[in-house]
Design a protein around this motif. Structure first.
Motif, PDB file in Angstrom:
ATOM      1  N   GLY A 152      -1.713  -3.731  19.787  1.00 58.31           N
ATOM      2  CA  GLY A 152      -2.342  -3.780  18.457  1.00 58.31           C
ATOM      3  C   GLY A 152      -3.357  -2.677  18.265  1.00 58.31           C
ATOM      4  N   GLY A 153      -3.201  -1.560  18.971  1.00 61.75           N
ATOM      5  CA  GLY A 153      -4.159  -0.456  18.845  1.00 61.75           C
ATOM      6  C   GLY A 153      -4.170   0.173  17.477  1.00 61.75           C
ATOM      7  N   ASP A 154      -3.024   0.104  16.765  1.00 63.82           N
ATOM      8  CA  ASP A 154      -2.958   0.688  15.422  1.00 63.82           C
ATOM      9  C   ASP A 154      -3.812  -0.080  14.430  1.00 63.82           C
ATOM     10  N   LYS A 155      -3.931  -1.390  14.658  1.00 62.78           N
ATOM     11  CA  LYS A 155      -4.642  -2.221  13.676  1.00 62.78           C
ATOM     12  C   LYS A 155      -6.137  -2.261  13.935  1.00 62.78           C
ATOM     13  N   ALA A 156      -6.537  -1.975  15.166  1.00 64.73           N
ATOM     14  CA  ALA A 156      -7.961  -2.088  15.516  1.00 64.73           C
ATOM     15  C   ALA A 156      -8.714  -0.865  15.048  1.00 64.73           C
ATOM     16  N   GLY A 157      -8.967  -0.805  13.758  1.00 68.38           N
ATOM     17  CA  GLY A 157      -9.742   0.309  13.212  1.00 68.38           C
ATOM     18  C   GLY A 157      -8.908   1.510  12.850  1.00 68.38           C
ATOM     19  N   GLY A 158      -7.686   1.627  13.391  1.00 69.91           N
ATOM     20  CA  GLY A 158      -6.793   2.727  13.049  1.00 69.91           C
ATOM     21  C   GLY A 158      -7.170   4.049  13.666  1.00 69.91           C
ATOM     22  N   GLY A 159      -8.248   4.111  14.466  1.00 69.89           N
ATOM     23  CA  GLY A 159      -8.665   5.398  15.023  1.00 69.89           C
ATOM     24  C   GLY A 159      -8.286   5.590  16.473  1.00 69.89           C
ATOM     25  N   THR A 160      -7.456   4.716  17.028  1.00 68.28           N
ATOM     26  CA  THR A 160      -7.076   4.819  18.436  1.00 68.28           C
ATOM     27  C   THR A 160      -6.178   6.025  18.649  1.00 68.28           C
ATOM     28  N   LYS A 161      -6.470   6.780  19.692  1.00 74.38           N
ATOM     29  CA  LYS A 161      -5.657   7.949  20.018  1.00 74.38           C
ATOM     30  C   LYS A 161      -5.142   7.827  21.442  1.00 74.38           C
ATOM     31  N   ASP A 162      -3.924   8.340  21.662  1.00 71.84           N
ATOM     32  CA  ASP A 162      -3.385   8.379  23.019  1.00 71.84           C
ATOM     33  C   ASP A 162      -4.157   9.421  23.826  1.00 71.84           C
ATOM     34  N   SER A 163      -4.624   9.015  25.022  1.00 71.41           N
ATOM     35  CA  SER A 163      -5.459   9.896  25.843  1.00 71.41           C
ATOM     36  C   SER A 163      -4.578  10.856  26.642  1.00 71.41           C
ATOM     37  N   ARG A 164      -5.046  12.089  26.776  1.00 72.87           N
ATOM     38  CA  ARG A 164      -4.310  13.077  27.573  1.00 72.87           C
ATOM     39  C   ARG A 164      -4.648  12.913  29.051  1.00 72.87           C
ATOM     40  N   ILE A 165      -3.630  12.908  29.882  1.00 72.65           N
ATOM     41  CA  ILE A 165      -3.829  12.819  31.334  1.00 72.65           C
ATOM     42  C   ILE A 165      -3.678  14.195  31.979  1.00 72.65           C
ATOM     43  N   GLY A 166      -2.889  15.044  31.387  1.00 71.25           N
ATOM     44  CA  GLY A 166      -2.725  16.396  31.923  1.00 71.25           C
ATOM     45  C   GLY A 166      -1.386  16.970  31.521  1.00 71.25           C
ATOM     46  N   LYS A 167      -1.193  18.263  31.776  1.00 71.19           N
ATOM     47  CA  LYS A 167       0.092  18.886  31.451  1.00 71.19           C
ATOM     48  C   LYS A 167       0.430  19.986  32.437  1.00 71.19           C
ATOM     49  N   VAL A 168       1.707  20.367  32.430  1.00 71.91           N
ATOM     50  CA  VAL A 168       2.247  21.386  33.331  1.00 71.91           C
ATOM     51  C   VAL A 168       3.065  22.349  32.488  1.00 71.91           C
ATOM     52  N   ARG A 169       2.921  23.643  32.753  1.00 72.08           N
ATOM     53  CA  ARG A 169       3.774  24.649  32.100  1.00 72.08           C
ATOM     54  C   ARG A 169       4.591  25.364  33.166  1.00 72.08           C
ATOM     55  N   ILE A 170       5.886  25.554  32.909  1.00 67.19           N
ATOM     56  CA  ILE A 170       6.748  26.248  33.867  1.00 67.19           C
ATOM     57  C   ILE A 170       7.547  27.305  33.109  1.00 67.19           C
ATOM     58  N   ARG A 171       7.405  28.565  33.533  1.00 70.25           N
ATOM     59  CA  ARG A 171       8.146  29.668  32.911  1.00 70.25           C
ATOM     60  C   ARG A 171       9.515  29.775  33.558  1.00 70.25           C
ATOM     61  N   LEU A 172      10.557  29.763  32.737  1.00 75.34           N
ATOM     62  CA  LEU A 172      11.917  29.740  33.265  1.00 75.34           C
ATOM     63  C   LEU A 172      12.261  31.003  34.055  1.00 75.34           C
ATOM     64  N   SER A 173      11.680  32.141  33.656  1.00 76.50           N
ATOM     65  CA  SER A 173      12.011  33.394  34.348  1.00 76.50           C
ATOM     66  C   SER A 173      11.498  33.417  35.782  1.00 76.50           C
ATOM     67  N   THR A 174      10.584  32.496  36.148  1.00 76.78           N
ATOM     68  CA  THR A 174      10.087  32.439  37.526  1.00 76.78           C
ATOM     69  C   THR A 174      10.966  31.550  38.409  1.00 76.78           C
ATOM     70  N   LEU A 175      12.027  30.942  37.819  1.00 79.26           N
ATOM     71  CA  LEU A 175      12.898  30.050  38.581  1.00 79.26           C
ATOM     72  C   LEU A 175      14.154  30.795  39.023  1.00 79.26           C
ATOM     73  N   GLU A 176      14.595  30.546  40.251  1.00 78.30           N
ATOM     74  CA  GLU A 176      15.886  31.047  40.702  1.00 78.30           C
ATOM     75  C   GLU A 176      16.977  30.187  40.078  1.00 78.30           C
ATOM     76  N   THR A 177      18.103  30.804  39.752  1.00 81.55           N
ATOM     77  CA  THR A 177      19.181  30.046  39.108  1.00 81.55           C
ATOM     78  C   THR A 177      19.888  29.162  40.131  1.00 81.55           C
ATOM     79  N   ASP A 178      20.322  28.001  39.638  1.00 77.57           N
ATOM     80  CA  ASP A 178      21.106  27.026  40.427  1.00 77.57           C
ATOM     81  C   ASP A 178      20.352  26.435  41.616  1.00 77.57           C
ATOM     82  N   ARG A 179      19.044  26.603  41.665  1.00 70.72           N
ATOM     83  CA  ARG A 179      18.266  25.979  42.737  1.00 70.72           C
ATOM     84  C   ARG A 179      17.534  24.769  42.169  1.00 70.72           C
TER      85      ARG A 179
END
Length: 776
Positions: free
Chosen positions: A441-468
């Protein structure tokens, strides 16, 4: 050399049991081979018939309760219906099974206590196993029994089987760990989904001119401009230089529009009649559905549009003959040849133009297995204890995926696998982990609830070997006002499969962006503004999906605030530049050691090499390229074997001052007290003062070069001109190789023949005048 990162913040290679083991021969391993198999007991409750009436009124309000040990799931109830249809699927994780019997009970909903109608019991040892792509198990009719095991009136259609997360029923199933979730919205918020970004276009509005305007005050020269509004975007032209009733602009206004086109473009011609006072001379509304689309740089035909005093809403417009009206001349088109940037250009996941016909063929496939997370920190408090309801979001190209939410677990196991088509290897996939705050019921409790960020990862495809297959545990690092914090680790399996190596190698010779970005480039300010508008549109559209991908999630994945000022990021970028220049500085120090004969043998060898290259200049370029080739081959042994990940030391996150972090997390405009703002302003002034000094010194050196021939200092210019004449004659009569050898040996001369005082050319250059004398 950088110090190694702290153990907690490092990347860890893992060896998970992917695909349930290749030796099992299960068909699953061909499609779900980047995740660990998870066994589930599936129960599909289809419908019931001939249910007896239990109420005093002679009606029946049936629902089904599926119970396995301590886990219990229920279907919705139907009022006064003896032949209800539910078609609901329940999934019970095998890891959490604590019973050997499955009980499916039909009950009658009542105000006081629900009445028992009948039940069906299954022995789990007798439940069949199903592995896709086998066809779904056909449901069967089962006669209801009472608590003693005797047959009673009524039948229930069910299908019960053991399967894995590859089952088609898995995404829509009610999971046993969702027992604590309240309401249908809460259940929808925890399911896995795939989303697509809206198709974005650049809308170019070329405002050419207007005719026959009718200002209220005809005794003054009108100062006319055009304001254009599309949704939340508003732009305006400059005031026309032609101050008459027929003004001209010939100015481009750029907007971002998303399909389906919901709002019209509204243009208003306005007259600046006073300070902060504008008079509307006419308006027109243009629906984008009828705007022409352009895929190259060919000029389209312009059109005249009538201006009305009041905009007529489309649908209510009446056909009428207008004998006389003000008009505006426009050239409007939807640009299909550009890529609409909604991410930072440094880590874009998509570089294709808007128009699908201009897309190049795919070069491969990216497969991502989101396995699990470890050691997640509690993100919220429930019943007096810390808890985390984690889910993952991954974004690549126009496709977003969201895993299901694992309730109340610091070590959630998702084991979900997703696939993307790859059009360019020089792109980045972003994976974020969030805490779901909308299950209870987080949507109804004031309407200001936001999903908290835990973290993220970025991976560039050109740094990956193919088929591995890459299997690594990535640290989830988040910067807080108190400093950098590790929120846990996410375990990913990834494989980049190339369909054509030749096509992929060819991509490295192609422009990064579509050709329209180079034929008709947009300004930096335009790109910044358009990117902001694009991210707003994407976040708004995805937040309207069901279940919504919320605004705070989309903005975090798209790095919306990355352009804001940050002392920490500025320091990090400065040291990145110094890291790049360190190679040049090292070569300079090495050459200085050669010139000072620190190692006589090396210096003699350099003399010999220099002599050979001067005598045989055709060997210079082959020598340089051969040297680079040998360096590249030598470094191959130490090539990176792991994908890159967030580096706290490179980001200066582990050494940032608390006040710098507080400034980074400040709102815009600032919400801090005036004394803190004053202190930060003074700090910025001192830094800007140093930058100002460096820029001034660079300008001084450039002006000294200009003054060599400007006769600003007549004696210095005369000396330089005479020197140029003598040098021209000497170089004409002397072979070039002799001049080069003499110059090189002079530069490399022994320290015994050197003076510690600056050289004559340097003294001469430093005495040249600059324009600093003219500065106030």
């Amino acid at each position: 050399m950088h110090r190694p990162p702290p153990e907690d913040f490092s990347l860890k290679e893992t060896s998970p049991h992917l695909g349930g083991g290749k030796v099992t021969g299960d068909k699953l391993t061909s499609t779900y081979d980047l995740v660990e198999q998870m066994q589930y007991l599936y129960v599909r409750v289809v419908k019931a018939k001939d249910l007896p009436a239990k109420d005093v009124t002679g009606s029946c309000d049936p629902y089904v309760e599926v119970k396995l040990g301590n886990y219990k799931g229920t279907t919705p109830h139907f009022e006064k219906k003896t032949n209800p249809e539910w078609n609901r699927v329940f999934a019970f994780s095998k890891d959490r099974m604590q019973a050997s019997m499955l009980e499916v009970t039909v009950k009658d909903k009542d105000f006081v206590k629900d009445d028992f109608i009948g039940r069906v019991i299954f022995d789990l040892n007798e439940v069949p196993k199903r592995v896709p792509p086998d066809s779904p198990l056909a449901p069967q009719w089962y006669r209801l029994e009472d608590r003693k095991g005797d047959k009673v009136k009524g039948e229930l259609m069910l299908a019960v089987w053991m399967g894995t997360q590859a089952d088609e029923a898995f995404p829509e199933a009610w999971h046993s760990d969702a027992a604590a979730v309240s309401g249908h919205d809460g259940l929808a918020n925890m399911r896995s989904k795939v989303y697509l970004s809206p198709k974005l276009w650049y809308l170019r509005v070329n405002v050419i001119e207007a005719q026959d305007l009718q200002p209220s005050d005809r005794g003054r020269y009108p100062e006319v401009f055009v304001k254009a509004i599309l949704g939340n975007q508003a732009l305006r032209t400059r005031i026309s230089q032609v101050k008459s009733i027929n003004p001209m602009w010939n100015e481009d206004l750029m907007f971002v529009a998303a399909e389906p086109f919901e709002e019209p473009l509204i243009l208003s011609v306005e007259d600046r009649v006073g300070a902060n006072k504008d008079e509307v001379l006419g308006r027109c509304a243009i629906p984008l559905q009828y705007v022409e689309k352009r895929f190259d740089h060919k000029i389209l035909n312009s059109r005249w549009f009538n201006l009305e005093k009041h905009v007529v809403v489309e649908g209510e417009q009446k056909k009428k003959e207008t004998k006389f009206a003000s008009r505006i001349h426009l050239r409007i088109c939807l640009e299909g040849g550009y890529h609409v940037l909604d991410e930072s250009t440094h880590y874009s996941s998509d570089l294709r133009p808007t128009e699908k016909r201009l897309w190049k063929p795919t070069i491969g496939v990216l497969e991502l297995g989101i396995l699990n997370a470890q050691g997640l920190l509690p993100m919220k408090t429930k019943d007096g204890r810390g808890t985390t309801d984690a889910y993952c979001v991954a974004k690549y190209g126009q496709k977003w995926i969201r895993t299901r939410t694992i309730i109340d677990s610091s070590t959630p196991k998702w084991n979900e696998q997703y696939t993307w088509e790859v059009f360019d290897p020089c792109t980045v996939i972003t994976i974020g982990v969030f805490d779901n705050c909308h299950l209870h019921g987080g949507d109804k409790a004031g309407g200001g609830t936001k999903d908290s960020r835990i973290g993220k990862v970025r991976i560039r495809l050109s740094t990956l070997e193919t088929d591995r297959v890459y299997t690594h545990s990535y640290p989830l690092l988040v910067l807080h006002p108190t400093g950098v914090k590790k929120m846990g680790e996410i375990h990913l399996a990834m494989r980049f499969t190339c369909s054509s190596l030749l096509n992929m190698m060819h991509m490295y010779s192609q422009p990064l962006l579509p050709k329209m970005h180079y034929l008709h480039p947009l300004t930096v300010n335009q790109l910044d503004s358009l990117r902001h508008q694009a991210t707003q549109i994407v976040s708004m559209r995805l937040s309207r999906a069901e279940p919504p991908l919320r605004k705070e999630v989309v903005e975090y994945m798209l790095d919306v605030g990355s352009h804001m000022w940050s002392m920490r990021r500025s320091k990090a970028n400065f040291f990145r530049i110094m890291g790049v220049l360190s190679g040049i500085i090292a070569v300079g120090k090495w050459f200085d050691q050669i010139c000072n004969w620190k190692n006589p043998i090396t210096t003699v060898l350099i003399h010999i090499l220099f002599f050979i290259l001067v005598m045989y200049p055709e060997l210079i370029l082959p020598t340089i390229f051969l040297y680079l080739f040998l360096i590249g081959v030598w470094y191959f042994r130490w090539r990176p074997r792991h994908p890159p990940h967030m580096d706290t030391r490179l980001s200066h996150a582990d050494s940032a001052h608390p006040d710098e972090l507080d400034e980074e997390f400040d709102t815009f405009p600032t919400s801090r007290p005036s004394d803190i703002v004053r202190m930060r302003y003074d700090r910025l002034r001192s830094i800007a003062g140093r930058i100002q000094t460096v820029v001034g010194d660079l300008a001084t050196q450039g002006e000294r070069l200009q003054s060599l021939l400007s006769w600003r200092d007549p004696r210095a210019t005369a000396l330089f001109v005479l020197f140029c004449l003598v040098a021209a004659i000497v170089l004409y009569v002397t072979p070039f190789q002799v001049v080069a050898l003499l110059t090189g040996f002079y530069v490399l001369r022994h320290p015994r023949f050197r003076h510690k005082l600056p050289s004559v050319p340097l003294n001469f250059f430093r005495r040249l005048p600059a324009r600093t004398d003219c500065m106030l």
